[in-house]
Write a protein that holds these residues in place. Structure first.
Motif, PDB file in Angstrom:
ATOM      1  N   ALA A   1       0.833  -1.206   0.000  1.00 12.14           N
ATOM      2  CA  ALA A   1       0.000   0.000   0.000  1.00 12.14           C
ATOM      3  C   ALA A   1       0.870   1.259   0.000  1.00 12.14           C
ATOM      4  O   ALA A   1       0.350   2.368  -0.083  1.00 12.14           O
ATOM      5  CB  ALA A   1      -0.905   0.011   1.227  1.00 12.14           C
ATOM      6  N   SER A   2       2.178   1.104   0.054  1.00  8.91           N
ATOM      7  CA  SER A   2       3.092   2.239   0.158  1.00  8.91           C
ATOM      8  C   SER A   2       3.066   3.114  -1.094  1.00  8.91           C
ATOM      9  O   SER A   2       3.347   2.647  -2.195  1.00  8.91           O
ATOM     10  CB  SER A   2       4.513   1.731   0.392  1.00  8.91           C
ATOM     11  OG  SER A   2       5.457   2.768   0.175  1.00  8.91           O
TER      12      SER A   2
ATOM     13  N   GLU B   1       5.213   4.826  -6.471  1.00 12.28           N
ATOM     14  CA  GLU B   1       5.908   5.814  -7.312  1.00 12.28           C
ATOM     15  C   GLU B   1       7.203   5.255  -7.886  1.00 12.28           C
ATOM     16  O   GLU B   1       7.527   5.481  -9.053  1.00 12.28           O
ATOM     17  CB  GLU B   1       6.193   7.095  -6.517  1.00 12.28           C
ATOM     18  CG  GLU B   1       4.962   7.931  -6.244  1.00 12.28           C
ATOM     19  CD  GLU B   1       4.271   8.391  -7.516  1.00 12.28           C
ATOM     20  OE1 GLU B   1       4.958   8.858  -8.446  1.00 12.28           O
ATOM     21  OE2 GLU B   1       3.033   8.274  -7.587  1.00 12.28           O
ATOM     22  N   LEU B   2       7.959   4.533  -7.071  1.00 11.74           N
ATOM     23  CA  LEU B   2       9.229   3.981  -7.546  1.00 11.74           C
ATOM     24  C   LEU B   2       9.017   2.894  -8.599  1.00 11.74           C
ATOM     25  O   LEU B   2       9.751   2.840  -9.588  1.00 11.74           O
ATOM     26  CB  LEU B   2      10.038   3.430  -6.373  1.00 11.74           C
ATOM     27  CG  LEU B   2      10.628   4.477  -5.433  1.00 11.74           C
ATOM     28  CD1 LEU B   2      11.293   3.813  -4.228  1.00 11.74           C
ATOM     29  CD2 LEU B   2      11.612   5.384  -6.145  1.00 11.74           C
ATOM     30  N   LEU B   3       8.017   2.039  -8.411  1.00  5.98           N
ATOM     31  CA  LEU B   3       7.799   0.960  -9.366  1.00  5.98           C
ATOM     32  C   LEU B   3       7.398   1.495 -10.742  1.00  5.98           C
ATOM     33  O   LEU B   3       7.658   0.852 -11.759  1.00  5.98           O
ATOM     34  CB  LEU B   3       6.751  -0.029  -8.842  1.00  5.98           C
ATOM     35  CG  LEU B   3       6.669  -1.352  -9.604  1.00  5.98           C
ATOM     36  CD1 LEU B   3       8.012  -2.095  -9.573  1.00  5.98           C
ATOM     37  CD2 LEU B   3       5.571  -2.239  -9.036  1.00  5.98           C
ATOM     38  N   LYS B   4       6.815   2.686 -10.797  1.00  7.74           N
ATOM     39  CA  LYS B   4       6.480   3.324 -12.075  1.00  7.74           C
ATOM     40  C   LYS B   4       7.734   3.546 -12.927  1.00  7.74           C
ATOM     41  O   LYS B   4       7.630   3.703 -14.135  1.00  7.74           O
ATOM     42  CB  LYS B   4       5.785   4.669 -11.844  1.00  7.74           C
ATOM     43  CG  LYS B   4       4.357   4.559 -11.399  1.00  7.74           C
ATOM     44  CD  LYS B   4       3.766   5.955 -11.239  1.00  7.74           C
ATOM     45  CE  LYS B   4       2.355   5.914 -10.731  1.00  7.74           C
ATOM     46  NZ  LYS B   4       1.828   7.286 -10.513  1.00  7.74           N
TER      47      LYS B   4
ATOM     48  N   LEU C   1       9.963   1.324 -13.396  1.00  3.77           N
ATOM     49  CA  LEU C   1      10.248   0.054 -14.068  1.00  3.77           C
ATOM     50  C   LEU C   1       9.086  -0.427 -14.939  1.00  3.77           C
ATOM     51  O   LEU C   1       9.311  -1.099 -15.948  1.00  3.77           O
ATOM     52  CB  LEU C   1      10.583  -1.031 -13.042  1.00  3.77           C
ATOM     53  CG  LEU C   1      11.858  -0.857 -12.233  1.00  3.77           C
ATOM     54  CD1 LEU C   1      12.026  -2.009 -11.255  1.00  3.77           C
ATOM     55  CD2 LEU C   1      13.071  -0.752 -13.143  1.00  3.77           C
ATOM     56  N   PHE C   2       7.846  -0.124 -14.538  1.00  4.39           N
ATOM     57  CA  PHE C   2       6.670  -0.602 -15.252  1.00  4.39           C
ATOM     58  C   PHE C   2       5.661   0.522 -15.428  1.00  4.39           C
ATOM     59  O   PHE C   2       5.362   1.233 -14.466  1.00  4.39           O
ATOM     60  CB  PHE C   2       5.990  -1.750 -14.486  1.00  4.39           C
ATOM     61  CG  PHE C   2       6.865  -2.952 -14.292  1.00  4.39           C
ATOM     62  CD1 PHE C   2       7.107  -3.828 -15.339  1.00  4.39           C
ATOM     63  CD2 PHE C   2       7.464  -3.201 -13.066  1.00  4.39           C
ATOM     64  CE1 PHE C   2       7.926  -4.931 -15.168  1.00  4.39           C
ATOM     65  CE2 PHE C   2       8.276  -4.302 -12.880  1.00  4.39           C
ATOM     66  CZ  PHE C   2       8.509  -5.176 -13.936  1.00  4.39           C
ATOM     67  N   GLU C   3       5.127   0.640 -16.639  1.00  9.02           N
ATOM     68  CA  GLU C   3       4.089   1.639 -16.881  1.00  9.02           C
ATOM     69  C   GLU C   3       2.787   1.242 -16.201  1.00  9.02           C
ATOM     70  O   GLU C   3       2.081   2.089 -15.668  1.00  9.02           O
ATOM     71  CB  GLU C   3       3.850   1.804 -18.389  1.00  9.02           C
ATOM     72  CG  GLU C   3       4.937   2.568 -19.089  1.00  9.02           C
ATOM     73  CD  GLU C   3       4.627   2.772 -20.562  1.00  9.02           C
ATOM     74  OE1 GLU C   3       3.433   2.851 -20.930  1.00  9.02           O
ATOM     75  OE2 GLU C   3       5.584   2.859 -21.344  1.00  9.02           O
ATOM     76  N   GLU C   4       2.480  -0.057 -16.269  1.00  5.10           N
ATOM     77  CA  GLU C   4       1.217  -0.523 -15.710  1.00  5.10           C
ATOM     78  C   GLU C   4       1.451  -1.659 -14.716  1.00  5.10           C
ATOM     79  O   GLU C   4       2.217  -2.580 -14.999  1.00  5.10           O
ATOM     80  CB  GLU C   4       0.296  -1.025 -16.818  1.00  5.10           C
ATOM     81  CG  GLU C   4      -0.189   0.068 -17.734  1.00  5.10           C
ATOM     82  CD  GLU C   4      -1.179  -0.453 -18.761  1.00  5.10           C
ATOM     83  OE1 GLU C   4      -1.835  -1.483 -18.496  1.00  5.10           O
ATOM     84  OE2 GLU C   4      -1.275   0.181 -19.822  1.00  5.10           O
ATOM     85  N   PHE C   5       0.782  -1.573 -13.605  1.00  6.44           N
ATOM     86  CA  PHE C   5       0.784  -2.638 -12.619  1.00  6.44           C
ATOM     87  C   PHE C   5      -0.412  -2.446 -11.704  1.00  6.44           C
ATOM     88  O   PHE C   5      -1.025  -1.388 -11.674  1.00  6.44           O
ATOM     89  CB  PHE C   5       2.097  -2.693 -11.818  1.00  6.44           C
ATOM     90  CG  PHE C   5       2.445  -1.412 -11.102  1.00  6.44           C
ATOM     91  CD1 PHE C   5       2.021  -1.171  -9.814  1.00  6.44           C
ATOM     92  CD2 PHE C   5       3.223  -0.446 -11.730  1.00  6.44           C
ATOM     93  CE1 PHE C   5       2.349   0.005  -9.150  1.00  6.44           C
ATOM     94  CE2 PHE C   5       3.552   0.732 -11.084  1.00  6.44           C
ATOM     95  CZ  PHE C   5       3.113   0.953  -9.791  1.00  6.44           C
ATOM     96  N   THR C   6      -0.747  -3.502 -10.993  1.00  5.21           N
ATOM     97  CA  THR C   6      -1.878  -3.500 -10.074  1.00  5.21           C
ATOM     98  C   THR C   6      -1.345  -3.518  -8.646  1.00  5.21           C
ATOM     99  O   THR C   6      -0.288  -4.096  -8.389  1.00  5.21           O
ATOM    100  CB  THR C   6      -2.735  -4.767 -10.306  1.00  5.21           C
ATOM    101  OG1 THR C   6      -3.115  -4.807 -11.672  1.00  5.21           O
ATOM    102  CG2 THR C   6      -3.967  -4.777  -9.439  1.00  5.21           C
ATOM    103  N   ILE C   7      -2.081  -2.900  -7.762  1.00  9.94           N
ATOM    104  CA  ILE C   7      -1.717  -2.931  -6.345  1.00  9.94           C
ATOM    105  C   ILE C   7      -2.695  -3.844  -5.616  1.00  9.94           C
ATOM    106  O   ILE C   7      -3.909  -3.678  -5.723  1.00  9.94           O
ATOM    107  CB  ILE C   7      -1.735  -1.524  -5.726  1.00  9.94           C
ATOM    108  CG1 ILE C   7      -0.649  -0.666  -6.376  1.00  9.94           C
ATOM    109  CG2 ILE C   7      -1.576  -1.591  -4.220  1.00  9.94           C
ATOM    110  CD1 ILE C   7      -0.669   0.779  -5.969  1.00  9.94           C
ATOM    111  N   LYS C   8      -2.164  -4.832  -4.922  1.00  4.37           N
ATOM    112  CA  LYS C   8      -2.958  -5.714  -4.063  1.00  4.37           C
ATOM    113  C   LYS C   8      -2.250  -5.752  -2.713  1.00  4.37           C
ATOM    114  O   LYS C   8      -1.146  -6.255  -2.606  1.00  4.37           O
ATOM    115  CB  LYS C   8      -3.060  -7.118  -4.643  1.00  4.37           C
ATOM    116  CG  LYS C   8      -3.907  -7.198  -5.897  1.00  4.37           C
ATOM    117  CD  LYS C   8      -4.404  -8.598  -6.104  1.00  4.37           C
ATOM    118  CE  LYS C   8      -5.127  -8.779  -7.404  1.00  4.37           C
ATOM    119  NZ  LYS C   8      -6.236  -7.936  -7.646  1.00  4.37           N
ATOM    120  N   VAL C   9      -2.886  -5.200  -1.729  1.00  2.00           N
ATOM    121  CA  VAL C   9      -2.265  -5.094  -0.406  1.00  2.00           C
ATOM    122  C   VAL C   9      -2.312  -6.455   0.298  1.00  2.00           C
ATOM    123  O   VAL C   9      -3.331  -7.133   0.296  1.00  2.00           O
ATOM    124  CB  VAL C   9      -2.974  -4.011   0.436  1.00  2.00           C
ATOM    125  CG1 VAL C   9      -2.337  -3.906   1.814  1.00  2.00           C
ATOM    126  CG2 VAL C   9      -2.917  -2.676  -0.281  1.00  2.00           C
TER     127      VAL C   9
END
Length: 189
Positions: free
Chosen positions: A8-9, A14-17, A19-27
């Motif tokens: 949830a951080s 922001e940092l993962l953006k 490396l990847f344009e698109e990703f999903t967050i699942k806490v």
């Protein structure tokens, strides 16, 4: 393959953006109290990140690459997590004042299809300048320390306390990008 960040951080998001344009967050709902600290900071954060990744893998139906991380501050043989309250934040910052501490981030990359797992950690040394009581109190008033391991954020107001850094800056923020990039490449080969 879907990329999932098990966190949830906002900082990790922001940092993962990068490396990847698109990703999903699942806490993750992983109960961190299941992992006991045995004196090895690296193994401790690895186990925490692994628990988060495995927890999220049980919730996904698509083939996914799951990325999980956990960050702690280590000082004088003990783990400094997020402060419980302002008094706890004050005490942590007072301890770190003028001293060197380490920041450890455990990272796990999990391929949910193959069940391949790559776990590692990164350690960065930080030297704080000497802080006055007023500097600590004023910093706590910003509320920034309240959701940060060790009671400070290097990417925010807390960065002015950092006199010296040895290692990965992004590790201190919460997601060591260079290490993560290599872990993903290794897992995919």
């Amino acid at each position: 393959m879907e990329i999932i960040l098990a966190s949830a951080s906002e900082r990790r998001h922001e940092l993962l953006k990068r490396l990847f344009e698109e990703f999903t967050i699942k806490v993750s709902d992983f109960d961190e109290s299941k992992v006991s600290f045995n004196g090895d900071f690296g193994k401790y954060v690895e186990e925490l990140s692994k628990g988060k990744a495995l927890d999220v893998s049980n919730k996904v139906k698509k083939d996914s690459l799951i990325i999980a991380a956990d960050t702690i501050v280590a000082f004088k043989g003990k783990v400094l997590l997020k402060p419980k309250d302002e008094n706890d934040a004050y005490n942590m910052l007072k301890e770190l004042s003028g001293n060197i501490h380490e920041v450890y981030s455990g990272i796990t990359v999990l391929n949910s299809k193959t069940k391949d797992l790559n776990c590692d950690y990164v350690k960065t040394k930080i030297k704080f300048s000497n802080l006055t009581d007023n500097e600590i109190i004023d910093y706590i008033k910003t509320k920034e320390p309240m959701d940060k391991a060790g009671s400070y954020g290097i990417q925010g107001f807390g960065g002015v306390f950092v006199e010296e850094i040895q290692g990965c800056y992004y590790n201190v923020v919460g997601l060591p990008l260079n290490k993560l990039k290599h872990m993903i490449e290794t897992l995919n080969n």
